[in-house]
Write a protein that holds these residues in place. Structure first.
Motif, PDB file in Angstrom:
ATOM      1  N   CYS A 184       0.849  -1.192   0.000  1.00  0.00           N
ATOM      2  CA  CYS A 184       0.000   0.000   0.000  1.00  0.00           C
ATOM      3  C   CYS A 184       0.886   1.244   0.000  1.00  0.00           C
ATOM      4  CB  CYS A 184      -0.926   0.011   1.216  1.00  0.00           C
ATOM      5  SG  CYS A 184      -1.935   1.522   1.299  1.00  0.00           S
ATOM      6  N   TYR A 186       0.061   4.335   0.466  1.00  0.00           N
ATOM      7  CA  TYR A 186      -0.289   5.348   1.465  1.00  0.00           C
ATOM      8  C   TYR A 186       0.365   5.067   2.811  1.00  0.00           C
ATOM      9  CZ  TYR A 186      -3.803   7.534  -1.500  1.00  0.00           C
ATOM     10  OH  TYR A 186      -4.421   8.209  -2.506  1.00  0.00           O
ATOM     11  N   THR A 187       0.442   3.762   3.154  1.00  0.00           N
ATOM     12  CA  THR A 187       0.955   3.394   4.476  1.00  0.00           C
ATOM     13  C   THR A 187       2.340   2.776   4.413  1.00  0.00           C
ATOM     14  OG1 THR A 187      -0.029   1.198   4.335  1.00  0.00           O
ATOM     15  CG2 THR A 187      -1.382   2.952   5.278  1.00  0.00           C
ATOM     16  N   ALA A 189       2.800  -0.139   3.976  1.00  0.00           N
ATOM     17  CA  ALA A 189       2.675  -1.455   4.599  1.00  0.00           C
ATOM     18  C   ALA A 189       2.645  -2.530   3.522  1.00  0.00           C
ATOM     19  CB  ALA A 189       1.399  -1.523   5.434  1.00  0.00           C
TER      20      ALA A 189
END
Ligand SMILES: [Zn+2]
Length: 295
Positions: A184, A186-187, A189
């Motif tokens: 991801c 955005y994170t 992760a």
């Protein structure tokens, strides 16, 4: 390489291509690039959908790498790999969430997951309406919301897929079969999760047994195929489907209704003129296929 489409001007966003290649078949442009990098690599190109390939097209491959925005193509490729027991690796992006994901279906047996295992009624409704989820952002069919994937996200998904491919084929590290890896943006992760077979999956999870036929198909009879498959003593109805070949039962020649009893390529059967040309040396003027057999 299999793809039905051409490069467009916006393809520069998601493909390793330049604007000058717009209008060219994607597979041709990609093949030229691969050939330039690796002249010794043998490349086979098919411009068309996966569903148009012969049924046994994947039978000898080490793995199939899938990168499509088309659910129908995912299901079709998944079904073929299920039947043939070939590994399938599917790279995808979800631009809204900046997610690159790779699903790996090992197909070692009939117990594993397939691309259709994760589909529900809402997905099949989108499929029925032929909704396409284009990565280009401005060409969307069927009413799907426009979305644009960044080139970095697409190339990340491709790199992850190739990494999984290498690990799967060479058996490196923790097994990757029946798993999904997601990154991801955005994170930052990264997650790895198992993929499990859905007992209500609409795909046929039957694993075909592959048997090699001795000699060319053109010299084989239906009985020979049945015998090679070990079904000579089977009772009931047998359905025999031979990819891109048809069984010619009889032909009208100087002596009408002459028994032929031979497999011939389908291309030779398209229309009487082609058939006549194909069989001119044998003085065949017309061929027809048996109506009693389904192909
Ligand atoms: Zn399934």
């Amino acid at each position: 390489m299999v793809d039905p489409k051409e490069l467009k001007s916006e393809s520069v966003l998601t493909h390793p291509c330049g604007p000058e290649e717009s209008g060219e078949a994607k597979v041709v442009a990609a093949a030229r690039r691969v050939q330039a990098v690796s002249p010794g690599t043998r490349i086979e190109v098919f411009k068309g959908g996966v569903e148009a390939l012969p049924a046994d097209a994947f039978s000898e491959v080490d793995a199939v790498l899938l990168a499509t925005d088309n659910a129908a193509a995912e299901i079709e490729a998944g079904q073929r790999c299920l039947h043939l027991g070939r590994p399938l690796i599917h790279a995808a992006v979800q631009p809204e969430m900046l997610v690159a994901q790779v699903r790996c279906f090992g197909n070692e047996d009939a117990q594993g997951a397939c691309p259709a295992c994760g589909l529900g009624p809402a997905d099949y409704e989108l499929l029925r309406r032929q909704v396409a989820f284009s990565c280009a952002g401005n060409v969307v069919a069927g009413g799907a919301p426009a979305r644009a994937a960044s080139r970095t996200l697409c190339s990340l998904a491709a790199d992850l897929a190739v990494n999984q491919l290498v690990r799967l084929v060479l058996g490196l590290g923790v097994p990757v079969s029946n798993s999904i890896v997601e990154y991801c943006g955005y994170t930052n992760a990264t997650s790895v999760s198992p993929l499990r077979r859905n007992p209500d999956c609409r795909c046929d999870h039957t694993r075909f047994e592959r048997v090699r036929l001795e000699g060319p198909l053109g010299g084989a009879t239906v009985d020979a195929l049945v015998g090679a498959a070990g079904l000579a003593s089977a009772n009931g109805l047998l359905l025999i489907r031979v990819s891109d070949h048809a069984w010619v039962e009889r032909a009208n020649v100087r002596v009408p209704d002459l028994p032929v009893h031979q497999f011939v390529r389908r291309g030779a059967l398209r229309g009487a003129p082609a058939a006549a040309a194909r069989f001119s040396r044998r003085n065949f003027s017309f061929v027809r296929t048996s109506r009693r057999t389904n192909w």
